[in-house]
Design a protein around this motif. Structure first.
Motif, PDB file in Angstrom:
ATOM      1  N   ASP A  98     -50.086 -55.893 -75.493  1.00  0.00           N
ATOM      2  CA  ASP A  98     -49.881 -54.568 -74.767  1.00  0.00           C
ATOM      3  C   ASP A  98     -51.102 -54.842 -73.662  1.00  0.00           C
ATOM      4  O   ASP A  98     -52.187 -55.277 -73.797  1.00  0.00           O
ATOM      5  N   LYS A  99     -50.445 -54.744 -72.099  1.00  0.00           N
ATOM      6  CA  LYS A  99     -51.410 -55.137 -71.060  1.00  0.00           C
ATOM      7  C   LYS A  99     -51.345 -53.899 -70.108  1.00  0.00           C
ATOM      8  O   LYS A  99     -50.093 -53.097 -69.969  1.00  0.00           O
ATOM      9  N   SER A 100     -52.450 -53.244 -69.665  1.00  0.00           N
ATOM     10  CA  SER A 100     -52.449 -52.181 -68.883  1.00  0.00           C
ATOM     11  C   SER A 100     -52.226 -52.494 -67.474  1.00  0.00           C
ATOM     12  O   SER A 100     -52.741 -53.571 -66.975  1.00  0.00           O
ATOM     13  N   VAL A 101     -51.364 -51.912 -66.747  1.00  0.00           N
ATOM     14  CA  VAL A 101     -50.687 -52.007 -65.270  1.00  0.00           C
ATOM     15  C   VAL A 101     -51.201 -51.019 -64.555  1.00  0.00           C
ATOM     16  O   VAL A 101     -50.597 -49.937 -64.717  1.00  0.00           O
ATOM     17  N   ASP A 102     -52.021 -51.172 -63.367  1.00  0.00           N
ATOM     18  CA  ASP A 102     -52.245 -50.173 -62.495  1.00  0.00           C
ATOM     19  C   ASP A 102     -51.135 -49.933 -61.650  1.00  0.00           C
ATOM     20  O   ASP A 102     -50.408 -50.883 -61.332  1.00  0.00           O
ATOM     21  N   THR A 103     -51.007 -48.644 -60.994  1.00  0.00           N
ATOM     22  CA  THR A 103     -49.783 -48.511 -60.358  1.00  0.00           C
ATOM     23  C   THR A 103     -50.192 -47.100 -59.391  1.00  0.00           C
ATOM     24  O   THR A 103     -51.488 -46.589 -59.664  1.00  0.00           O
ATOM     25  N   VAL A 104     -49.254 -46.890 -58.492  1.00  0.00           N
ATOM     26  CA  VAL A 104     -49.541 -45.791 -57.347  1.00  0.00           C
ATOM     27  C   VAL A 104     -48.363 -44.620 -57.512  1.00  0.00           C
ATOM     28  O   VAL A 104     -47.342 -45.029 -57.523  1.00  0.00           O
ATOM     29  N   VAL A 105     -48.608 -43.445 -58.166  1.00  0.00           N
ATOM     30  CA  VAL A 105     -47.722 -42.455 -58.364  1.00  0.00           C
ATOM     31  C   VAL A 105     -47.524 -41.440 -57.055  1.00  0.00           C
ATOM     32  O   VAL A 105     -48.495 -41.055 -56.653  1.00  0.00           O
ATOM     33  N   VAL A 106     -46.320 -41.417 -56.619  1.00  0.00           N
ATOM     34  CA  VAL A 106     -46.263 -40.334 -55.291  1.00  0.00           C
ATOM     35  C   VAL A 106     -45.595 -39.152 -55.833  1.00  0.00           C
ATOM     36  O   VAL A 106     -44.489 -39.113 -56.343  1.00  0.00           O
ATOM     37  N   ASP A 107     -46.276 -37.822 -55.742  1.00  0.00           N
ATOM     38  CA  ASP A 107     -45.586 -36.870 -56.101  1.00  0.00           C
ATOM     39  C   ASP A 107     -45.076 -35.804 -55.155  1.00  0.00           C
ATOM     40  O   ASP A 107     -45.976 -36.079 -54.042  1.00  0.00           O
ATOM     41  N   ILE A 108     -44.018 -35.288 -55.312  1.00  0.00           N
ATOM     42  CA  ILE A 108     -43.448 -34.411 -54.136  1.00  0.00           C
ATOM     43  C   ILE A 108     -44.156 -33.167 -54.334  1.00  0.00           C
ATOM     44  O   ILE A 108     -43.811 -32.514 -55.285  1.00  0.00           O
ATOM     45  N   LEU A 109     -44.943 -32.656 -53.360  1.00  0.00           N
ATOM     46  CA  LEU A 109     -45.418 -31.429 -53.286  1.00  0.00           C
ATOM     47  C   LEU A 109     -44.590 -30.207 -52.817  1.00  0.00           C
ATOM     48  O   LEU A 109     -44.573 -29.124 -53.087  1.00  0.00           O
ATOM     49  N   GLY A 110     -43.669 -30.547 -52.060  1.00  0.00           N
ATOM     50  CA  GLY A 110     -42.746 -29.673 -51.444  1.00  0.00           C
ATOM     51  C   GLY A 110     -42.273 -30.037 -50.095  1.00  0.00           C
ATOM     52  O   GLY A 110     -42.238 -31.472 -49.844  1.00  0.00           O
ATOM     53  N   TYR A 111     -41.751 -28.878 -49.145  1.00  0.00           N
ATOM     54  CA  TYR A 111     -41.137 -29.468 -47.868  1.00  0.00           C
ATOM     55  C   TYR A 111     -41.662 -28.572 -46.771  1.00  0.00           C
ATOM     56  O   TYR A 111     -41.818 -27.290 -47.094  1.00  0.00           O
ATOM     57  N   GLU A 112     -41.764 -29.045 -45.622  1.00  0.00           N
ATOM     58  CA  GLU A 112     -42.234 -28.137 -44.344  1.00  0.00           C
ATOM     59  C   GLU A 112     -41.222 -28.362 -43.294  1.00  0.00           C
ATOM     60  O   GLU A 112     -40.837 -29.571 -42.989  1.00  0.00           O
ATOM     61  N   SER A 113     -40.943 -27.236 -42.657  1.00  0.00           N
ATOM     62  CA  SER A 113     -40.006 -27.357 -41.522  1.00  0.00           C
ATOM     63  C   SER A 113     -40.541 -28.063 -40.487  1.00  0.00           C
ATOM     64  O   SER A 113     -41.519 -27.948 -40.013  1.00  0.00           O
ATOM     65  N   VAL A 114     -39.733 -28.997 -39.690  1.00  0.00           N
ATOM     66  CA  VAL A 114     -40.236 -29.454 -38.600  1.00  0.00           C
ATOM     67  C   VAL A 114     -40.400 -28.633 -37.580  1.00  0.00           C
ATOM     68  O   VAL A 114     -41.612 -28.833 -36.851  1.00  0.00           O
ATOM     69  N   LYS A 115     -39.621 -27.520 -37.279  1.00  0.00           N
ATOM     70  CA  LYS A 115     -39.801 -26.685 -36.238  1.00  0.00           C
ATOM     71  C   LYS A 115     -40.967 -25.845 -36.308  1.00  0.00           C
ATOM     72  O   LYS A 115     -41.605 -25.787 -35.444  1.00  0.00           O
ATOM     73  N   ASP A 116     -41.286 -25.645 -37.645  1.00  0.00           N
ATOM     74  CA  ASP A 116     -42.404 -24.555 -37.766  1.00  0.00           C
ATOM     75  C   ASP A 116     -43.686 -25.557 -37.669  1.00  0.00           C
ATOM     76  O   ASP A 116     -44.597 -24.938 -37.132  1.00  0.00           O
ATOM     77  N   SER A 117     -43.632 -26.874 -38.020  1.00  0.00           N
ATOM     78  CA  SER A 117     -45.245 -27.484 -38.072  1.00  0.00           C
ATOM     79  C   SER A 117     -45.420 -28.152 -36.835  1.00  0.00           C
ATOM     80  O   SER A 117     -46.638 -28.237 -36.549  1.00  0.00           O
ATOM     81  N   LEU A 118     -44.143 -28.503 -35.797  1.00  0.00           N
ATOM     82  CA  LEU A 118     -44.525 -29.131 -34.639  1.00  0.00           C
ATOM     83  C   LEU A 118     -43.955 -28.406 -33.314  1.00  0.00           C
ATOM     84  O   LEU A 118     -44.633 -28.664 -32.253  1.00  0.00           O
ATOM     85  N   PHE A 119     -43.144 -27.574 -33.499  1.00  0.00           N
ATOM     86  CA  PHE A 119     -42.499 -26.868 -32.374  1.00  0.00           C
ATOM     87  C   PHE A 119     -42.429 -25.334 -32.555  1.00  0.00           C
ATOM     88  O   PHE A 119     -41.526 -24.700 -31.960  1.00  0.00           O
ATOM     89  N   LYS A 120     -43.703 -24.855 -33.007  1.00  0.00           N
ATOM     90  CA  LYS A 120     -43.513 -23.421 -33.232  1.00  0.00           C
ATOM     91  C   LYS A 120     -43.670 -22.539 -31.932  1.00  0.00           C
ATOM     92  O   LYS A 120     -42.999 -21.533 -31.641  1.00  0.00           O
ATOM     93  N   ASN A 121     -44.409 -23.208 -30.911  1.00  0.00           N
ATOM     94  CA  ASN A 121     -44.552 -22.302 -29.648  1.00  0.00           C
ATOM     95  C   ASN A 121     -43.880 -23.105 -28.516  1.00  0.00           C
ATOM     96  O   ASN A 121     -44.304 -23.026 -27.267  1.00  0.00           O
ATOM     97  N   ILE A 122     -43.035 -24.223 -28.802  1.00  0.00           N
ATOM     98  CA  ILE A 122     -42.391 -25.030 -27.705  1.00  0.00           C
ATOM     99  C   ILE A 122     -40.850 -24.718 -27.700  1.00  0.00           C
ATOM    100  O   ILE A 122     -40.224 -24.814 -28.871  1.00  0.00           O
ATOM    101  N   ASP A 123     -40.237 -24.515 -26.376  1.00  0.00           N
ATOM    102  CA  ASP A 123     -38.960 -24.560 -26.264  1.00  0.00           C
ATOM    103  C   ASP A 123     -38.353 -25.934 -26.405  1.00  0.00           C
ATOM    104  O   ASP A 123     -37.861 -26.425 -25.437  1.00  0.00           O
ATOM    105  N   TYR A 124     -38.050 -26.264 -27.783  1.00  0.00           N
ATOM    106  CA  TYR A 124     -37.652 -27.611 -28.021  1.00  0.00           C
ATOM    107  C   TYR A 124     -36.002 -27.670 -27.407  1.00  0.00           C
ATOM    108  O   TYR A 124     -35.378 -28.935 -27.454  1.00  0.00           O
ATOM    109  N   ARG A 125     -35.244 -26.615 -27.238  1.00  0.00           N
ATOM    110  CA  ARG A 125     -34.122 -26.747 -26.581  1.00  0.00           C
ATOM    111  C   ARG A 125     -33.948 -27.195 -25.352  1.00  0.00           C
ATOM    112  O   ARG A 125     -32.863 -27.458 -24.758  1.00  0.00           O
ATOM    113  N   LYS A 126     -35.085 -27.446 -24.615  1.00  0.00           N
ATOM    114  CA  LYS A 126     -35.204 -27.534 -23.298  1.00  0.00           C
ATOM    115  C   LYS A 126     -36.030 -28.847 -22.917  1.00  0.00           C
ATOM    116  O   LYS A 126     -36.781 -28.876 -21.887  1.00  0.00           O
TER     117      LYS A 126
END
Length: 211
Positions: A98-126
């Motif tokens: 048996d051999k030990s193998v190192d790896t990287v685990v990616v955990d999903i913590l959740g989701y964030e709205s693009v609109k709220d995180s980047l365009f909260k005070n910007i009129d992105y429709r214009k």
């Protein structure tokens, strides 16, 4: 006659002085107006770049229209992840251990709205235009794909013509501005971000406009 000549000389001197003053004043006013409007255009181009980079991060490509870009901002979400080191045991058939193998685990913590995180005070429709004296100056945007080392890369470019931004300014000043070549100025006839020929999302303006 001597008094008449002196009077005429004073009139000529006054006229020349007025022309010099008016020339300097109009140049200063043009530079002030140019700086304000170019800054406004650059702010909008940065917003377009932010939206396009977010679109590529989530979908793998750039949006081909402002309508699709706005729809994306309305609905899209970033995936919030966390990486952590880990390891597991794997049986080596050749060594029969048996051999030990190192790896990287990616955990999903959740989701964030693009609109709220980047365009909260910007009129992105214009994002497609800036308003100058109640006039909408359109910003042209295109997307494409270029090949580098047999790999296809999505690219985009958004640009706005200087002459359109300075539509109501002195034609001679505008013509000179389109030909300017200087490290501290925006060279060429357009203000742009991104490129259809290179893989970059840079703008063609100097650092002074960012400050």
């Amino acid at each position: 006659m001597r008094y008449v000549i002196q009077l005429l000389l004073w009139v000529v001197i006054a006229l020349l002085g007025y022309k010099v003053y008016n020339s300097v004043y109009s140049s200063v006013e043009f530079q002030k107006t140019k700086k304000e409007r170019f800054t406004q255009a650059i702010t909008k181009l940065k917003e377009i770049r932010t939206a396009q980079i977010a679109h590529k991060t989530v979908t793998g490509k750039f949006a081909n229209s402002y309508e699709n870009l706005a729809k994306f901002i309305d609905t899209a979400k970033f995936t919030l992840t966390q990486q952590r080191d880990s390891s597991f045991t794997r049986f080596d058939k050749e060594l029969r251990i048996d051999k030990s193998v190192d790896t990287v685990v990616v955990d999903i913590l959740g989701y964030e709205s693009v609109k709220d995180s980047l365009f909260k005070n910007i009129d992105y429709r214009k994002l497609d235009a800036i308003k100058v004296d109640e006039k909408d100056i359109k910003i042209d945007m295109k997307t494409s794909v270029i090949e580098r080392n047999e790999i296809l890369y999505p690219v985009f470019e958004a640009k706005i013509a200087k002459k359109d931004i300075l539509f109501d300014q002195d034609a001679n000043y505008v013509e000179q501005e389109e030909k300017v070549e200087s490290l501290g100025e925006i060279n060429g006839s357009e203000i742009s971000v991104g490129s259809l020929d290179e893989i970059n999302t840079n703008g063609n303006w100097p650092v002074s406009y960012d400050n």
